[in-house]
Design an enzyme around this catalytic site. Structure first.
Site, short mmCIF file in Angstrom:
data_model
loop_
_atom_site.label_atom_id
_atom_site.label_comp_id
_atom_site.label_asym_id
_atom_site.label_seq_id
_atom_site.Cartn_x
_atom_site.Cartn_y
_atom_site.Cartn_z
N TRP A 181 0.73 -1.20 0.06
CA TRP A 181 -0.10 -0.15 -0.20
C TRP A 181 0.79 1.13 -0.18
CZ3 TRP A 181 0.03 3.96 3.79
CH2 TRP A 181 -0.95 5.04 3.34
N GLU A 222 -3.14 -2.93 -2.10
CA GLU A 222 -4.36 -2.40 -1.55
C GLU A 222 -4.79 -1.06 -2.12
OE1 GLU A 222 -3.46 -1.33 2.68
OE2 GLU A 222 -5.58 -0.78 3.08
N LYS A 224 -7.02 2.20 -2.25
CA LYS A 224 -7.78 3.54 -1.53
C LYS A 224 -8.44 4.74 -2.35
CE LYS A 224 -6.28 6.23 2.47
NZ LYS A 224 -5.18 6.26 3.50
N ASP A 256 -9.68 -2.66 2.26
CA ASP A 256 -9.61 -2.20 3.26
C ASP A 256 -10.91 -1.49 3.42
OD1 ASP A 256 -9.81 0.02 5.32
OD2 ASP A 256 -7.57 -0.32 5.47
N HIS A 259 -11.55 1.98 2.68
CA HIS A 259 -11.14 2.82 1.43
C HIS A 259 -12.04 2.85 0.37
CE1 HIS A 259 -6.73 2.07 2.87
NE2 HIS A 259 -7.32 2.61 3.63
N HIS A 283 -8.46 -5.90 5.05
CA HIS A 283 -8.15 -4.91 6.19
C HIS A 283 -9.44 -4.59 6.70
CE1 HIS A 283 -3.76 -3.30 5.38
NE2 HIS A 283 -3.89 -4.67 5.81
N ASP A 291 -11.76 7.42 6.09
CA ASP A 291 -10.99 6.29 6.32
C ASP A 291 -10.40 6.68 7.89
OD1 ASP A 291 -9.45 4.19 6.25
OD2 ASP A 291 -7.80 5.33 5.22
N ASP A 293 -10.27 5.00 10.56
CA ASP A 293 -9.48 3.73 11.33
C ASP A 293 -9.86 3.82 12.73
OD1 ASP A 293 -7.77 2.40 9.35
OD2 ASP A 293 -7.03 4.28 8.82
N ASP A 323 -6.84 -3.60 10.80
CA ASP A 323 -6.18 -2.41 10.62
C ASP A 323 -6.75 -1.10 10.99
OD1 ASP A 323 -4.40 -0.50 9.35
OD2 ASP A 323 -5.18 -0.44 7.44
C1 RNT Z 1 -3.86 3.26 5.03
C2 RNT Z 1 -3.87 1.93 4.76
C3 RNT Z 1 -2.79 0.94 5.14
C4 RNT Z 1 -2.15 1.44 6.54
C5 RNT Z 1 -1.27 0.38 7.21
C6 RNT Z 1 -0.44 1.02 8.41
O1 RNT Z 1 -4.85 3.85 4.67
O2 RNT Z 1 -5.05 1.20 5.14
O3 RNT Z 1 -3.18 -0.41 5.11
O4 RNT Z 1 -3.32 1.70 7.50
O5 RNT Z 1 -0.56 0.05 6.17
ZN ZN Z 2 -5.25 -0.79 5.35
#
Ligand code: RNT
Ligand code: ZN
Length: 416
Positions: A181, A222, A224, A256, A259, A283, A291, A293, A323
């Site tokens: 990523w 990955e 985004k 993820d 994303h 993720h 995003d 998290d 994640d």
């Molecule tokens: C970032 C991605 C990625 C990170 C990690 C730390 O938006 O989700 O996966 O969160 O690699």
């Molecule tokens: Zn991620």
């Protein structure tokens, strides 16, 4: 345990074997990300977190050294039921006193302590090259940079990580998922959207051109939508990464769930991808408006994602990793709540009478399907969860928090 026996009988009425569900969940690995423990900082740099991602909050006691991070993780691991895998980032390399190598020169030996940690706990390891928080990120770009030297540095980093991933797999005997990523993109409207993507494509191909055993290393890409300061254009968009994975044998798409655009759901994308890819990766996070998290909870979309994996018979084909990073609350509690939530989602999916519900759908009986899906929501799932936790030797209720708070007092509070 009378309550479990009653619950078991109730589920059996719908053809669900709760004992079998519990036994199955014990065997399914879920990756626990080391980066919740120190706000995605790592050990190889002093600078800030970059790449368009951000932790917010300043809860005291974050881990500052490998020893602290491992001890904190151990505390969290002891409070979670189920099978765990360790997920680390390249920036968590552990150097000897006075030693330092840049990311493009990392070697397996810089991760030997993590291997020891994982082996002692019977865990496999997943890995991530770190394409952020580094001075060689040039104008927000790494693998897609127009600057050859920059690109080459990051390609060498990716290649080093393939070798390290293979080392992890060989040492632990468990395949290593290596996720690529980058936060590459532009804050404002670019004039060339394809150029960076062509360079990104070639760079990932160069990374994956180093020889490695495809049964041991599972490279992923990955996607985004956007990051902070990278609002207008992301090189590794959904279409880009999905097409890359689809056209490069052995490369997995990684979704993820933070994303995508807010009305898109990964639960619906899982069965779509499982039609085409032998294996996929996830993720698991909790986006709030963006995003963000946040810590994973046992909420509707989390349950829906787990349901799809189980219903599609995708447990053996889906690499699941958490994640998220919350710096505003006790980090060990954050780890624990998130991991336990995903375990709950999987267990709840495993005790859903999926065959019966599918039959109703295929028979066109949408009336009864709605009734039954609603009925399932008030089944005594909590009693099955209690049994699962007991069998795994962890607290079934919130009492694990006392343990975390005692650790906070003794260990975290004295970190100044
Ligand atoms: C970032 C991605 C990625 C990170 C990690 C730390 O938006 O989700 O996966 O969160 O690699
Ligand atoms: Zn991620």
């Amino acid at each position: 345990m009378i309550r479990y026996e009653l619950a078991k009988a109730q589920y059996a009425k719908y053809g669900v074997d709760t004992d079998a569900a519990i036994a199955k969940l014990k065997e399914i690995p879920v990756s626990l990300h080391c980066w919740q423990g120190d706000d995605v900082i790592g050990f190889d740099h002093d600078g800030p977190l970059t790449g368009g991602i951000q932790t917010t909050g300043n809860y005291p006691g974050k881990a500052r050294t490998p020893e602290e991070l491992m001890a904190d993780m151990d505390k969290a691991l002891s409070l979670m039921p189920g099978k765990k895998k360790l997920n680390i980032h390249a920036c968590y390399a552990i150097f000897e006193e006075g030693e330092f190598v840049d990311r493009d020169a990392l070697e397996p030996k810089h991760f030997a302590k993590w291997v020891e940690f994982a082996k002692e706990r019977n865990m496999g390891i997943d890995f991530n090259p770190t394409f952020f928080s580094h001075d060689k990120v040039k104008d927000g770009l790494t693998l897609s940079s127009p600057d050859k030297e920059t690109r080459e540095f990051w390609i060498r980093h990716g290649q080093a990580c393939v070798r390290i991933s293979e080392y992890f797999a060989k040492e632990t005997g468990i395949p290593c998922v290596m996720n690529i990523w980058t936060g590459d993109g532009y804050k404002d409207i670019p004039a060339d959207r394809m150029g960076p993507r062509m360079r990104y494509k070639e760079s990932i191909e160069a990374i994956l051109s180093v020889p490695f055993d495809k049964t041991l290393v599972k490279p992923c890409v990955e996607s985004k939508v956007f990051g902070i300061g990278v609002e207008a254009y992301t090189v590794g968009s959904a279409e880009f990464t999905l097409s890359f994975a689809a056209s490069h044998e052995g490369c997995l798409p990684l979704m993820d769930n933070g994303h995508y655009h807010p009305t898109e759901v990964v639960s619906d994308k899982i069965p779509a991808l499982l039609c085409f890819f032998p294996e996929i990766a996830l993720h698991i996070t909790r986006p709030i408006r963006w995003d963000s998290d946040h810590v994973v909870l046992f909420d509707d979309e989390t349950k829906e994602m787990a349901k799809e994996i189980v219903r599609c018979d995708g447990l053996g084909r889906t690499y699941m990793a958490l994640d998220y990073f919350d710096a505003s609350i006790n980090r060990i509690s954050a780890w624990t709540v998130g991991f336990r939530s995903w375990q709950k989602a999987l267990l709840s999916a495993l005790v859903t009478p999926n065959d019966m519900l599918k039959e109703l759908q295929d028979a066109g009986n949408m009336t009864k399907l709605m009734v039954m899906q609603e009925e399932m929501k008030t089944m005594p799932f909590g009693d099955v969860w209690v049994k699962y936790c007991e069998e795994c030797g962890v607290a079934a209720d919130e009492s694990w928090l006392d343990d975390v708070l005692a650790y906070e007092k003794e260990v975290l509070a004295v970190r100044k």
